[in-house]
Write an enzyme that holds these catalytic residues in place. Structure first.
Site, PDB file in Angstrom:
ATOM      1  N   CYS A 170      37.604  31.817  41.080  1.00 52.71           N
ATOM      2  CA  CYS A 170      36.920  33.060  40.713  1.00 52.71           C
ATOM      3  C   CYS A 170      36.769  33.244  39.199  1.00 52.71           C
ATOM      4  O   CYS A 170      36.088  34.173  38.759  1.00 52.71           O
ATOM      5  CB  CYS A 170      37.645  34.262  41.311  1.00 52.71           C
ATOM      6  SG  CYS A 170      37.531  34.351  43.116  1.00 52.71           S
ATOM      7  N   HIS A 191      35.992  40.950  37.248  1.00 49.65           N
ATOM      8  CA  HIS A 191      35.794  40.238  38.513  1.00 49.65           C
ATOM      9  C   HIS A 191      35.972  41.209  39.670  1.00 49.65           C
ATOM     10  O   HIS A 191      36.945  41.976  39.717  1.00 49.65           O
ATOM     11  CB  HIS A 191      36.792  39.090  38.618  1.00 49.65           C
ATOM     12  CG  HIS A 191      36.774  38.390  39.936  1.00 49.65           C
ATOM     13  ND1 HIS A 191      35.615  37.915  40.498  1.00 49.65           N
ATOM     14  CD2 HIS A 191      37.787  38.096  40.806  1.00 49.65           C
ATOM     15  CE1 HIS A 191      35.901  37.355  41.667  1.00 49.65           C
ATOM     16  NE2 HIS A 191      37.205  37.451  41.877  1.00 49.65           N
ATOM     17  N   ASN A 244      33.641  40.229  47.195  1.00 49.07           N
ATOM     18  CA  ASN A 244      33.987  39.214  46.201  1.00 49.07           C
ATOM     19  C   ASN A 244      33.069  38.007  46.365  1.00 49.07           C
ATOM     20  O   ASN A 244      33.221  37.226  47.300  1.00 49.07           O
ATOM     21  CB  ASN A 244      35.449  38.810  46.375  1.00 49.07           C
ATOM     22  CG  ASN A 244      35.914  37.788  45.352  1.00 49.07           C
ATOM     23  OD1 ASN A 244      35.118  37.259  44.575  1.00 49.07           O
ATOM     24  ND2 ASN A 244      37.199  37.482  45.361  1.00 49.07           N
TER      25      ASN A 244
END
Length: 331
Positions: A116, A256, A286
């Site tokens: 990520c 994020h 996500n």
């Protein structure tokens, strides 16, 4: 002669049409909209359903969106960095294919994988190439088809992830705008807490690995959450301190989009009012490498030339970091 910095001069995005809402997930697994929303902040996520379409499908569309909006000639792009945790296939670089498909025939390309944190690390890499003076236009794309590696009977992961892509163009700047500072970190202790067991060189694909669902994401949610909160908040606070930035000086936090509670904890540590925190996790979940550029695209009209933006991310491995950037244009 003014110092050359690397600034973002154009952005683009793409998300699939299919919406997987919490209400739909309620019919698939033992969960509720309230349970998901309370713990993650996610209401829905996009899923790529087109037959035979992989991560490159979305990356190409995000890049073309950037090209159309900016009017740039793809032949002028010097390089393409493809930030992704879900490449189309092993060995053959997804970024190379994407560059060819968008007409960036004079660019060289490669994939960058840091879970990520891939896009955040890519920002550092793209900026370094530009600041070297050797390259003028570096296209950084963040894209992931997370639905391809998720077990939709696993409540711990299937509620979190979605598919999407975003792209940014880095170019030289002599006004002092663009990337100002970075703090990037990693720690191999995270290898056991967020991973896919099979499909790599340690445990190649076999009948047994498929039958045992070893090709989908495993996450120890509590442990990852703990490390993510401390890691993202720590580097975000430190990069402010190192650049003498107060909470009044920071215009926006672009974090994020993994869990709203992690984002909130980071903003609190930075002393930021929630009005300065850009959030779209409720819309997309996500999307791994795509979260940061998707936030930029969703809030582009609010960004003003000279705005101080702190980017922060945390990913498997563990990988994490923060970047301080001055926005370079008015949309």
């Amino acid at each position: 002669m003014n110092k050359i910095t690397a600034a973002i001069t154009a952005i683009g995005s793409y998300v699939p049409d299919f919406v997987l809402s919490n209400e739909v997930l309620e019919t698939m697994i033992d969960t509720t909209d309230e349970w998901i929303t309370t713990r993650t902040g996610i209401k829905e996520r996009r899923i790529l359903k087109e037959k035979g379409a992989g991560t490159s499908y979305m990356a190409i569309r995000a890049a073309k969106n950037l090209i159309e909006k900016s009017g740039i000639d793809p032949k002028d792009i010097d390089m393409v960095i493809m930030a992704t945790a879900t490449p189309d296939m092993p060995v053959a670089s997804t970024g190379v294919y994407v560059a060819t498909q968008i007409g960036a025939v004079n660019a060289f390309a490669y994939d960058l994988h840091a879970a990520c944190s891939s896009f955040l690390y890519g920002m550092s890499t793209a900026s370094a190439y530009v600041q070297s003076g050797k390259y003028k236009k570096v296209l950084l794309i963040g894209a992931d088809k997370m639905s391809s590696i998720i077990d939709y009977t696993d409540r711990a992961t299937c509620i979190i992830f979605g598919d999407g892509a975003g792209a940014v163009l880095f170019e030289p700047n002599e006004e002092g705008l663009g990337l100002q500072d970075e703090m990037l970190r990693s720690d191999g202790i995270g290898r056991e807490y967020l991973k896919i067991d099979a499909g790599g060189s340690i445990l190649p694909p076999s009948k047994e690995t498929v039958e045992n669902k070893m090709h989908t994401v495993f996450q120890d949610g509590k442990t990852v959450f703990k490390y993510a909160v401390s890691g993202m908040a720590d580097v975000s606070e430190k990069i402010m301190q190192r650049n003498n930035l107060s909470h009044d000086d920071v215009n926006w936090l672009v974090a994020h989009q993994a869990n709203k509670r992690i984002i909130d904890a980071t903003a609190e540590r930075m002393g930021l009012d929630e009005s300065k925190v850009l959030i779209n996790i409720h819309r997309y979940g996500n999307t791994t490498s795509a979260t940061l550029p998707l936030v930029l695209c969703d809030f582009e009209k609010q960004l003003k030339k000279g705005d101080n933006i702190v980017f922060a991310a945390f990913g498997g491995g563990f990988t994490w970091g923060a970047i301080y950037l001055k926005w370079a244009y008015n949309s």
